[in-house]
Design a protein around this motif. Structure first.
Motif, mmCIF file in Angstrom:
data_model
loop_
_atom_site.group_PDB
_atom_site.id
_atom_site.type_symbol
_atom_site.label_atom_id
_atom_site.label_comp_id
_atom_site.label_asym_id
_atom_site.label_seq_id
_atom_site.Cartn_x
_atom_site.Cartn_y
_atom_site.Cartn_z
ATOM 1 N N THR A 261 0.824 -1.222 0.000
ATOM 2 C CA THR A 261 0.000 0.000 0.000
ATOM 3 C C THR A 261 0.857 1.270 0.000
ATOM 4 O O THR A 261 0.423 2.301 -0.498
ATOM 5 C CB THR A 261 -0.941 0.042 1.223
ATOM 6 N N THR A 262 2.077 1.180 0.559
ATOM 7 C CA THR A 262 2.946 2.352 0.582
ATOM 8 C C THR A 262 3.755 2.499 -0.705
ATOM 9 O O THR A 262 4.212 3.595 -1.038
ATOM 10 C CB THR A 262 3.922 2.292 1.774
ATOM 11 N N GLU A 263 3.949 1.391 -1.446
ATOM 12 C CA GLU A 263 4.799 1.413 -2.634
ATOM 13 C C GLU A 263 4.016 1.445 -3.947
ATOM 14 O O GLU A 263 4.553 1.860 -4.968
ATOM 15 C CB GLU A 263 5.718 0.179 -2.639
ATOM 16 N N CYS A 264 2.768 0.973 -3.928
ATOM 17 C CA CYS A 264 2.016 0.806 -5.173
ATOM 18 C C CYS A 264 0.668 1.529 -5.099
ATOM 19 O O CYS A 264 0.187 1.877 -4.015
ATOM 20 C CB CYS A 264 1.763 -0.676 -5.460
ATOM 21 N N ALA A 265 0.056 1.708 -6.278
ATOM 22 C CA ALA A 265 -1.272 2.308 -6.358
ATOM 23 C C ALA A 265 -2.308 1.335 -5.805
ATOM 24 O O ALA A 265 -2.083 0.122 -5.749
ATOM 25 C CB ALA A 265 -1.596 2.635 -7.815
ATOM 26 N N SER A 266 -3.454 1.874 -5.387
ATOM 27 C CA SER A 266 -4.503 1.043 -4.792
ATOM 28 C C SER A 266 -4.990 -0.029 -5.764
ATOM 29 O O SER A 266 -5.380 -1.119 -5.351
ATOM 30 C CB SER A 266 -5.677 1.919 -4.342
ATOM 31 N N LEU A 267 -4.972 0.292 -7.074
ATOM 32 C CA LEU A 267 -5.388 -0.680 -8.080
ATOM 33 C C LEU A 267 -4.482 -1.904 -8.041
ATOM 34 O O LEU A 267 -4.953 -3.050 -8.069
ATOM 35 C CB LEU A 267 -5.335 -0.045 -9.470
ATOM 36 N N THR A 268 -3.168 -1.685 -7.941
ATOM 37 C CA THR A 268 -2.211 -2.790 -7.879
ATOM 38 C C THR A 268 -2.447 -3.639 -6.641
ATOM 39 O O THR A 268 -2.405 -4.871 -6.704
ATOM 40 C CB THR A 268 -0.765 -2.244 -7.871
ATOM 41 N N VAL A 269 -2.699 -2.983 -5.522
ATOM 42 C CA VAL A 269 -2.962 -3.695 -4.270
ATOM 43 C C VAL A 269 -4.197 -4.582 -4.419
ATOM 44 O O VAL A 269 -4.184 -5.768 -4.048
ATOM 45 C CB VAL A 269 -3.161 -2.704 -3.100
ATOM 46 N N THR A 270 -5.268 -4.025 -5.001
ATOM 47 C CA THR A 270 -6.505 -4.787 -5.197
ATOM 48 C C THR A 270 -6.269 -5.992 -6.097
ATOM 49 O O THR A 270 -6.749 -7.100 -5.825
ATOM 50 C CB THR A 270 -7.601 -3.890 -5.821
ATOM 51 N N LEU A 271 -5.517 -5.792 -7.177
ATOM 52 C CA LEU A 271 -5.222 -6.890 -8.100
ATOM 53 C C LEU A 271 -4.433 -8.009 -7.420
ATOM 54 O O LEU A 271 -4.762 -9.188 -7.561
ATOM 55 C CB LEU A 271 -4.425 -6.359 -9.296
ATOM 56 N N VAL A 272 -3.400 -7.634 -6.671
ATOM 57 C CA VAL A 272 -2.562 -8.622 -5.991
ATOM 58 C C VAL A 272 -3.366 -9.399 -4.958
ATOM 59 O O VAL A 272 -3.303 -10.636 -4.899
ATOM 60 C CB VAL A 272 -1.343 -7.940 -5.319
#
Length: 331
Positions: A261-272
């Motif tokens: 969450t600190t390194e990536c966009a929220s979209l990336t977090v949701t996908l992962v």
């Protein structure tokens, strides 16, 4: 490097955490309270040492707000783990909890007066249909168990209904907690590590009311077969080993999501996180041979496609791909 490391932590920690939770629940379905207590205690101690600086660091968000958040978080955690004691299979447990988007949208409309696009309503409809299919087929499996008498079958079905009610309640409460967190972060700024510590430390006195159940399961864990831990060579009851690994992997999972969450966009977090849930589900079905029909697969497909539609993955990926072309034109 850090995003790749975080993704590795999420997959390694969260997927293995589900495995050890299922190993615990299969042997002792009612062990949810001792699992929750162990997880809370471990994260609270770690947070007290490294985040709260042994209590010397004052919280950025007033404690009274954390008390409200903690009451919701504690309830969600206990109810979710206890649902495994109510004839809820692990795959259904995972699929049902993937329906958080529905709860978030419903409460967002009611409390925050939000409005969404037709595309998002369609995606939520897909998730809802998917969860309904999986739930309906699981209900048929519970009622048609051949090794149960008619009376026992009905009783098992009633307990299963209570389990579904518990998961629904936890889903809505979790969404309400998310909205509460959102309003706090807008007012005081994001303090994720601090919130993680207080969310796990403040509820610890509440486990006094569950002390009898926790003690009973501790006794049962002591009576389990002995297991020699690889590499270390230490011998311990296997249920305590499963619990220890569940707690450690839970911490690795949480830390991985935090770094992400600190390194990536929220979209990336949701996908992962979505992909991680899917991998956990597949492993649970194949390794533990949980019953999963074609209808379950269809429902699962609806849930994950609906989730990806909600996050507008394809639109965002298209934007990302077209971005370099725009930059080239500028140069």
């Amino acid at each position: 490097m850090r995003p790749a490391f975080a993704v590795g932590l999420v997959f390694a920690g969260c997927c293995s955490n589900v495995i050890f939770l299922e190993l615990l629940a299969r042997k002792h379905p009612g062990c949810g309270n001792i699992v929750t207590f162990a997880q809370f205690l471990f994260i609270a101690v770690e947070g007290f040492l490294f985040e709260a600086d042994l209590g010397r660091k004052p919280p950025a968000i007033p404690i009274r707000y954390y008390v409200v958040m903690v009451m919701m978080f504690f309830t969600v955690s206990v109810v979710n783990n206890y649902a495994l004691n109510l004839n809820i299979a692990m795959p259904l447990h995972m699929i049902f909890r993937s329906g958080s988007l529905i709860a978030n949208m419903i409460l967002g409309i009611i409390i925050l007066k939000k409005r969404y696009s037709i595309f998002k309503y369609t995606s939520i409809a897909l998730v809802s249909v998917g969860i309904f299919i999986c739930t309906f087929m699981s209900a048929k499996q519970v009622t048609s168990q051949s090794n149960l008498s008619e009376n026992d079958g009905f009783q098992a079905f009633v307990w299963w209904l209570l389990g579904i009610a518990a998961l629904t309640f936890a889903l809505l409460m979790s969404a309400r907690m998310g909205i509460f967190q959102e309003t706090l972060y807008k007012q005081f700024g994001k303090h994720s590590k601090e919130a993680l510590f207080y969310n796990h430390a403040l509820p610890l006195p509440g486990f006094i009311f569950l002390a009898s159940d926790i003690y009973d399961h501790a006794v049962l864990f002591n009576k389990s077969e002995l297991y020699q831990v690889p590499v270390v060579g230490l011998t311990m009851p296997i249920m305590w080993f499963y619990l220890l690994m569940n707690v450690i992997t839970q911490y690795v999972c949480i830390r991985g999501v935090f770094i992400l969450t600190t390194e990536c966009a929220s979209l990336t977090v949701t996908l992962v996180v979505t992909l991680r849930k899917f991998v956990s589900l597949i492993f649970s079905i194949l390794y533990f041979q949980n019953p999963f029909t074609l209808w379950h697969w269809l429902g699962t497909l609806f849930v994950f496609v609906g989730t990806l539609m909600y996050t507008e993955v394809w639109n965002n990926l298209g934007t990302t791909k077209s971005q370099p072309q725009k930059d080239d034109k500028k140069n």
